[in-house]
Design a protein around this motif. Structure first.
Motif, PDB file in Angstrom:
ATOM      1  N   ASN A   5       0.746  -1.367   0.009  1.00  0.00           N
ATOM      2  CA  ASN A   5       0.052  -0.005   0.106  1.00  0.00           C
ATOM      3  C   ASN A   5       0.793   1.352   0.125  1.00  0.00           C
ATOM      4  O   ASN A   5       0.232   2.230   0.006  1.00  0.00           O
ATOM      5  CB  ASN A   5      -1.016   0.062   1.031  1.00  0.00           C
ATOM      6  N   LYS A   6       2.137   0.987  -0.281  1.00  0.00           N
ATOM      7  CA  LYS A   6       3.098   2.085  -0.100  1.00  0.00           C
ATOM      8  C   LYS A   6       3.812   2.345  -1.561  1.00  0.00           C
ATOM      9  O   LYS A   6       4.195   1.264  -1.881  1.00  0.00           O
ATOM     10  CB  LYS A   6       4.145   2.261   0.922  1.00  0.00           C
ATOM     11  N   PRO A   7       3.812   3.491  -1.890  1.00  0.00           N
ATOM     12  CA  PRO A   7       4.813   3.741  -3.429  1.00  0.00           C
ATOM     13  C   PRO A   7       6.131   3.209  -3.359  1.00  0.00           C
ATOM     14  O   PRO A   7       6.615   3.689  -1.987  1.00  0.00           O
ATOM     15  CB  PRO A   7       4.568   5.136  -3.478  1.00  0.00           C
ATOM     16  N   MET A   8       6.849   2.996  -4.184  1.00  0.00           N
ATOM     17  CA  MET A   8       8.365   2.683  -4.035  1.00  0.00           C
ATOM     18  C   MET A   8       8.921   3.969  -4.101  1.00  0.00           C
ATOM     19  O   MET A   8       8.566   4.955  -4.584  1.00  0.00           O
ATOM     20  CB  MET A   8       8.733   1.907  -5.420  1.00  0.00           C
ATOM     21  N   ARG A   9       9.820   3.884  -3.227  1.00  0.00           N
ATOM     22  CA  ARG A   9      10.760   5.307  -3.227  1.00  0.00           C
ATOM     23  C   ARG A   9      11.895   5.318  -4.243  1.00  0.00           C
ATOM     24  O   ARG A   9      12.541   4.411  -4.118  1.00  0.00           O
ATOM     25  CB  ARG A   9      11.208   5.701  -1.672  1.00  0.00           C
ATOM     26  N   VAL A  10      11.613   6.117  -5.130  1.00  0.00           N
ATOM     27  CA  VAL A  10      12.655   6.086  -6.298  1.00  0.00           C
ATOM     28  C   VAL A  10      13.484   7.298  -6.259  1.00  0.00           C
ATOM     29  O   VAL A  10      13.331   8.356  -5.968  1.00  0.00           O
ATOM     30  CB  VAL A  10      11.978   6.109  -7.549  1.00  0.00           C
ATOM     31  N   ILE A  11      14.793   7.084  -6.404  1.00  0.00           N
ATOM     32  CA  ILE A  11      15.788   8.153  -7.054  1.00  0.00           C
ATOM     33  C   ILE A  11      16.033   7.943  -8.478  1.00  0.00           C
ATOM     34  O   ILE A  11      16.400   6.908  -9.046  1.00  0.00           O
ATOM     35  CB  ILE A  11      17.131   7.942  -6.224  1.00  0.00           C
ATOM     36  N   LEU A  12      16.279   9.327  -9.121  1.00  0.00           N
ATOM     37  CA  LEU A  12      16.248   9.352 -10.448  1.00  0.00           C
ATOM     38  C   LEU A  12      17.319  10.203 -10.790  1.00  0.00           C
ATOM     39  O   LEU A  12      17.554  10.969 -10.276  1.00  0.00           O
ATOM     40  CB  LEU A  12      14.691   9.893 -11.017  1.00  0.00           C
ATOM     41  N   ALA A  13      17.998   9.699 -11.844  1.00  0.00           N
ATOM     42  CA  ALA A  13      19.358  10.547 -12.433  1.00  0.00           C
ATOM     43  C   ALA A  13      19.274  10.427 -13.857  1.00  0.00           C
ATOM     44  O   ALA A  13      19.273   9.459 -14.583  1.00  0.00           O
ATOM     45  CB  ALA A  13      20.614   9.571 -11.971  1.00  0.00           C
ATOM     46  N   ASP A  14      19.400  11.583 -14.169  1.00  0.00           N
ATOM     47  CA  ASP A  14      19.760  11.894 -15.837  1.00  0.00           C
ATOM     48  C   ASP A  14      20.203  13.381 -15.940  1.00  0.00           C
ATOM     49  O   ASP A  14      19.932  14.307 -15.219  1.00  0.00           O
ATOM     50  CB  ASP A  14      18.288  11.707 -16.827  1.00  0.00           C
ATOM     51  N   VAL A  26       6.353   9.844 -16.199  1.00  0.00           N
ATOM     52  CA  VAL A  26       6.067   8.344 -16.440  1.00  0.00           C
ATOM     53  C   VAL A  26       6.153   7.451 -15.101  1.00  0.00           C
ATOM     54  O   VAL A  26       5.326   6.489 -14.885  1.00  0.00           O
ATOM     55  CB  VAL A  26       7.062   7.758 -17.446  1.00  0.00           C
ATOM     56  N   ILE A  27       7.063   8.091 -14.233  1.00  0.00           N
ATOM     57  CA  ILE A  27       7.109   6.878 -13.026  1.00  0.00           C
ATOM     58  C   ILE A  27       6.080   7.020 -12.278  1.00  0.00           C
ATOM     59  O   ILE A  27       5.469   6.124 -11.511  1.00  0.00           O
ATOM     60  CB  ILE A  27       8.530   7.379 -12.263  1.00  0.00           C
ATOM     61  N   GLU A  28       5.756   8.364 -12.052  1.00  0.00           N
ATOM     62  CA  GLU A  28       4.752   8.591 -10.849  1.00  0.00           C
ATOM     63  C   GLU A  28       3.150   8.645 -11.407  1.00  0.00           C
ATOM     64  O   GLU A  28       2.193   8.745 -10.842  1.00  0.00           O
ATOM     65  CB  GLU A  28       5.000  10.127 -10.323  1.00  0.00           C
ATOM     66  N   GLN A  29       2.903   8.471 -12.783  1.00  0.00           N
ATOM     67  CA  GLN A  29       1.776   8.307 -13.356  1.00  0.00           C
ATOM     68  C   GLN A  29       0.839   7.396 -12.831  1.00  0.00           C
ATOM     69  O   GLN A  29      -0.377   7.445 -12.686  1.00  0.00           O
ATOM     70  CB  GLN A  29       1.690   8.315 -14.872  1.00  0.00           C
ATOM     71  N   GLY A  30       1.396   6.127 -12.427  1.00  0.00           N
ATOM     72  CA  GLY A  30       0.526   4.973 -12.087  1.00  0.00           C
ATOM     73  C   GLY A  30       0.382   4.819 -10.536  1.00  0.00           C
ATOM     74  O   GLY A  30      -0.271   3.998  -9.945  1.00  0.00           O
ATOM     75  N   HIS A  31       0.908   5.701  -9.786  1.00  0.00           N
ATOM     76  CA  HIS A  31       1.018   5.981  -8.312  1.00  0.00           C
ATOM     77  C   HIS A  31       1.495   4.801  -7.446  1.00  0.00           C
ATOM     78  O   HIS A  31       1.290   4.271  -6.518  1.00  0.00           O
ATOM     79  CB  HIS A  31      -0.459   6.124  -7.692  1.00  0.00           C
ATOM     80  N   ARG A  32       2.550   4.119  -8.445  1.00  0.00           N
ATOM     81  CA  ARG A  32       3.088   2.788  -8.051  1.00  0.00           C
ATOM     82  C   ARG A  32       4.462   3.081  -7.373  1.00  0.00           C
ATOM     83  O   ARG A  32       5.014   2.474  -6.448  1.00  0.00           O
ATOM     84  CB  ARG A  32       3.209   1.810  -9.226  1.00  0.00           C
ATOM     85  N   ALA A  33       4.809   4.290  -7.834  1.00  0.00           N
ATOM     86  CA  ALA A  33       6.200   4.871  -7.348  1.00  0.00           C
ATOM     87  C   ALA A  33       6.299   6.348  -7.051  1.00  0.00           C
ATOM     88  O   ALA A  33       5.376   7.167  -7.832  1.00  0.00           O
ATOM     89  CB  ALA A  33       7.426   4.329  -8.256  1.00  0.00           C
ATOM     90  N   GLN A  34       6.949   6.742  -6.366  1.00  0.00           N
ATOM     91  CA  GLN A  34       7.307   8.102  -6.058  1.00  0.00           C
ATOM     92  C   GLN A  34       8.827   8.797  -6.181  1.00  0.00           C
ATOM     93  O   GLN A  34       9.364   7.919  -5.437  1.00  0.00           O
ATOM     94  CB  GLN A  34       6.778   8.553  -4.691  1.00  0.00           C
ATOM     95  N   VAL A  35       9.034   9.686  -6.905  1.00  0.00           N
ATOM     96  CA  VAL A  35      10.406  10.143  -6.636  1.00  0.00           C
ATOM     97  C   VAL A  35      10.782  11.073  -5.649  1.00  0.00           C
ATOM     98  O   VAL A  35      10.205  11.929  -5.444  1.00  0.00           O
ATOM     99  CB  VAL A  35      10.625  10.881  -8.196  1.00  0.00           C
ATOM    100  N   PRO A 121       6.912   1.755 -16.755  1.00  0.00           N
ATOM    101  CA  PRO A 121       5.945   1.250 -15.885  1.00  0.00           C
ATOM    102  C   PRO A 121       6.002  -0.503 -15.830  1.00  0.00           C
ATOM    103  O   PRO A 121       5.880  -0.908 -14.547  1.00  0.00           O
ATOM    104  CB  PRO A 121       4.735   1.649 -16.361  1.00  0.00           C
ATOM    105  N   ALA A 122       6.178  -1.169 -16.968  1.00  0.00           N
ATOM    106  CA  ALA A 122       6.246  -2.583 -16.728  1.00  0.00           C
ATOM    107  C   ALA A 122       7.528  -2.876 -16.131  1.00  0.00           C
ATOM    108  O   ALA A 122       7.638  -3.958 -15.318  1.00  0.00           O
ATOM    109  CB  ALA A 122       6.184  -3.044 -18.094  1.00  0.00           C
ATOM    110  N   ALA A 123       8.627  -2.125 -16.529  1.00  0.00           N
ATOM    111  CA  ALA A 123      10.039  -2.544 -15.662  1.00  0.00           C
ATOM    112  C   ALA A 123       9.797  -2.271 -14.024  1.00  0.00           C
ATOM    113  O   ALA A 123      10.202  -3.071 -13.256  1.00  0.00           O
ATOM    114  CB  ALA A 123      11.081  -1.577 -16.322  1.00  0.00           C
ATOM    115  N   ILE A 124       9.352  -1.160 -13.786  1.00  0.00           N
ATOM    116  CA  ILE A 124       8.975  -1.115 -12.157  1.00  0.00           C
ATOM    117  C   ILE A 124       8.144  -1.980 -11.527  1.00  0.00           C
ATOM    118  O   ILE A 124       8.526  -2.535 -10.418  1.00  0.00           O
ATOM    119  CB  ILE A 124       8.351   0.500 -11.983  1.00  0.00           C
TER     120      ILE A 124
END
Length: 219
Positions: A5-14, A26-35, A121-124
């Motif tokens: 029930n908690k989004p994955m905590r993501v660190i993003l680098a580019d 893209v990462i946050e659109q499905g509410h599965r993960a949060q940057v 999204p599929a990768a996450i």
């Protein structure tokens, strides 16, 4: 990984600001993960990783800065400092040798920026379930370079029934401990059978094993 029930905590680098914004959307659109943190350079990424506990790193492969533009060196350092952190790499490169070197560093996800919107999204989701995700374009590149070629077809026949049983179950996303419980074997036995199967097949890591099983209809 966090509770369901908690989004994955993501660190993003580019190192490209516009692409960084696109990745975050893209990462946050499905509410599965949060940057929870972003970085645009190797040193900044390493600092963010030390400052912010996270469940997943999603990073560009090349972030040139002064003398430091070696993506493999950066991944090696991240892996040394964070040996269990799941990592997804996105890249514009199409080089089977580099792909193979990245997979050898136990990268859980590898995909092209060109197809990122569809595949990230599929990768996450896949990585969150403990399964590697290798983009179709990356798999095609590896096949064309014969990194996972016909030599392994002969080796498959050399697997014992128990080794084959273990790697089939592993490919479904079941952990070694769960496989041991299901088969009524010790965790050490199951782990040894998995390692033995991979050695016979000439596969260096879990991602390579998953690609092999997928290619040959064992998943």
């Amino acid at each position: 990984m966090p509770a369901d029930n908690k989004p994955m905590r993501v660190i993003l680098a580019d190192d490209h600001p516009i692409f960084l914004i696109g990745l975050k959307v893209v990462i946050e659109q499905g509410h599965r993960a949060q940057v929870i943190a972003e970085a645009m350079a190797p040193d900044e990424l390493l600092e963010k990783l030390r400052e912010h506990p996270c469940d997943l790193l999603i990073t560009d492969f090349m972030m040139p800065v002064e003398d430091q533009n070696d993506g493999l060196r950066l991944l090696e350092r991240v892996r040394r400092e964070h040996p269990t952190l799941p990592i997804i790499v996105v890249t514009m490169l199409n080089n089977a040798g580099l792909f193979r070197s990245m997979l050898a560093l136990d990268i859980q996800g590898l995909l092209s920026k060109a197809s990122m919107a569809n595949e990230l999204p599929a990768a996450i989701e896949s990585v969150s379930r403990g399964k590697p995700f290798i983009a179709d374009s990356v798999q095609q590149s590896l096949r064309e370079a014969a990194d996972y070629g016909s030599d392994t077809l002969v080796a498959l026949q050399d697997l014992s029934p128990r080794e084959l049983e273990v790697i089939r179950l592993f490919a479904t996303g079941i952990s070694v401990g769960a496989i041991a419980a299901q088969l009524n074997r010790s965790k050490q036995t199951v782990s040894a059978q998995k390692v033995s199967a991979m050695r016979k097949l000439g596969l260096a890591n879990d991602a390579a094993l998953f690609i092999y099983l997928q290619e040959h209809g064992l998943v």
